[in-house]
Design an enzyme around this catalytic site. Structure first.
Site, PDB file in Angstrom:
ATOM      1  N   LYS A 157      34.712 -14.584   6.555  1.00 31.94           N
ATOM      2  CA  LYS A 157      34.621 -15.668   5.576  1.00 31.94           C
ATOM      3  C   LYS A 157      36.001 -16.096   5.092  1.00 31.94           C
ATOM      4  O   LYS A 157      36.286 -17.298   4.957  1.00 31.94           O
ATOM      5  CB  LYS A 157      33.752 -15.229   4.395  1.00 31.94           C
ATOM      6  CG  LYS A 157      32.268 -15.113   4.732  1.00 31.94           C
ATOM      7  CD  LYS A 157      31.508 -14.357   3.665  1.00 31.94           C
ATOM      8  CE  LYS A 157      30.046 -14.181   4.065  1.00 31.94           C
ATOM      9  NZ  LYS A 157      29.281 -13.327   3.115  1.00 31.94           N
TER      10      LYS A 157
ATOM     11  N   GLN B  70      29.418 -10.089  -2.597  1.00 30.91           N
ATOM     12  CA  GLN B  70      28.906  -9.605  -1.319  1.00 30.91           C
ATOM     13  C   GLN B  70      27.798  -8.578  -1.551  1.00 30.91           C
ATOM     14  O   GLN B  70      27.995  -7.559  -2.207  1.00 30.91           O
ATOM     15  CB  GLN B  70      30.039  -8.982  -0.494  1.00 30.91           C
ATOM     16  CG  GLN B  70      29.632  -8.552   0.894  1.00 30.91           C
ATOM     17  CD  GLN B  70      29.226  -9.724   1.786  1.00 30.91           C
ATOM     18  OE1 GLN B  70      29.797 -10.800   1.701  1.00 30.91           O
ATOM     19  NE2 GLN B  70      28.235  -9.507   2.634  1.00 30.91           N
TER      20      GLN B  70
ATOM     21  N   ASP C 200      26.227 -18.805  -2.860  1.00 27.26           N
ATOM     22  CA  ASP C 200      25.323 -17.983  -2.048  1.00 27.26           C
ATOM     23  C   ASP C 200      23.861 -18.281  -2.345  1.00 27.26           C
ATOM     24  O   ASP C 200      22.963 -17.855  -1.615  1.00 27.26           O
ATOM     25  CB  ASP C 200      25.606 -16.493  -2.283  1.00 27.26           C
ATOM     26  CG  ASP C 200      26.005 -15.773  -1.006  1.00 27.26           C
ATOM     27  OD1 ASP C 200      25.919 -16.388   0.074  1.00 27.26           O
ATOM     28  OD2 ASP C 200      26.404 -14.608  -1.078  1.00 27.26           O
TER      29      ASP C 200
END
Length: 366
Positions: A126, A170, A193
């Site tokens: 990423k 994450q 996200d």
């Protein structure tokens, strides 16, 4: 009386032919609709534009069946890497245009806790993708045993940072951390996200549009659309019910009018249920779980699973395996994503797309 019962049983699930035709036609046209923030990048339409009347037949004295499609025995390997590269190229152009026009670029912050190998792989990819697209990226790394307040503090700093337009925590987090509490603390406007409860709730509800759709489910739908796979009315099975992939994928498929079943670790007869599916999206994280016997000939399979397995012959020391036993599946299905090179690159492309959309929204840039 017997005939009435028989008729009711047969027609309880039938739709009017005209409605099926009109919905299919509307959906095809809706797939050409362009969102003003991502008109040149994402083919998936705004979800509210997909909301169509849920009208059951009021005069159903016949059982209408749709004849099954014949399987041509021609497999398509869905090249997620290539599709993602096209999307990322468009994103890079948009970021450059933004910088030239208003002197601003999107910013993404990543918080990673611990040393999970799969998480570190994705985070590294990423950050690299952000650099290539011209998106600012910053990362906070915390140890496995860190206190919850440390994560919340890092999150608060990024929430207040005006140069950051997207924040990614994450997942999964270590078990001693309250994932729900941490995601609740994330600024809704920066939740690229798509895991904030309000974004998930709006994804689930007709007539609502989340600010962000979770990246992996969004990438899966984009792969299906760009590969010409019809979703409306199809039987879809999602394997896995995690908040990260399984749940939002099932919700998104429903918004696209698929008939969705979820298979998980406690499901009875998972093989039988999966074998009925026209579309299979699997995110169990169990290598080679889905054998050829699980799949209907001609099915479309998207393998989200990425399980690192030690491989001394590999430069990195490991290789990635998916949930699907690829060698068996590829002989049966009409289309399938490989691992790696399938869904993974799309997840990253959708993250960049969401971050760009967030910055555009912030600066009212079109």
């Amino acid at each position: 009386m017997m005939m009435a019962r028989y008729t009711m049983q047969r027609v309880a699930i039938s739709w009017q032919n005209g409605l099926i035709t009109s919905i299919a036609s509307a959906t095809r046209s809706l797939h050409t609709t362009k969102d003003r923030h991502s008109c040149k990048i994402i083919m998936s339409p705004p979800l509210v534009s997909l909301d169509l009347p849920d009208i059951w037949s009021s005069n159903s004295n016949q059982y209408h069946s749709i004849p099954p499609q014949k399987f041509s025995n021609e497999q398509i390997i869905i090249d997620g890497k290539s599709i993602a590269e096209d999307i990322r190229s468009s994103i890079t152009s948009e970021v450059s245009r933004m910088k030239e026009s208003i002197g601003k670029v999107p910013g993404l912050a990543v918080i990673v806790v611990g040393q999970r190998r799969d998480s570190l792989i994705y985070v590294r990819n990423k950050i690299k993708a952000c650099e290539e697209a011209g998106i600012k990226s910053v990362m906070t790394e915390l140890p496995d045993e860190c206190a919850e307040d440390e994560v919340l503090s890092a999150l608060a700093n990024f929430n207040e940072d005006s140069s950051i337009h997207g924040i990614l925590v994450q997942l999964p987090l270590p078990q001693h951390l309250d994932e729900g509490k941490i995601l609740n603390a994330l600024s809704l406007e920066k939740d690229v996200d798509g895991f904030h409860p309000l974004n998930m709730g709006n994804l689930a509800m007709r007539g609502r549009e989340p600010l962000f759709i979770p990246c992996t489910p969004k990438g899966c739908i984009e792969l299906l659309i760009r590969s010409g796979v019809e979703i409306i009315g199809k039987n879809a099975v999602v394997i896995g019910k995690s908040n990260i992939v399984g749940l939002p994928t099932s919700l998104l498929l429903q918004r696209h009018h698929a008939t969705v079943s979820i298979v998980h670790a406690l499901t009875k007869n998972p093989e039988q249920i999966t074998r009925e599916a026209d579309i299979v999206i699997t995110a169990a994280g169990v290598p080679n779980l889905v054998r050829g016997s699980w799949l209907k000939p001609g099915a479309v399979v998207l393998d989200v699973g990425t399980f690192p397995v030690d491989d001394p012959s590999s430069e990195s020391g490991y290789c990635l395996m998916g949930d699907v036993y690829y060698e068996e599946a590829v002989e049966l299905v009409s289309a399938i994503t490989p691992v790696p090179g399938g869904v993974g690159p799309m997840t990253i492309a959708m993250l960049l797309s969401n971050t760009l959309d967030s910055a555009k929204r912030k600066f009212d840039f079109t």
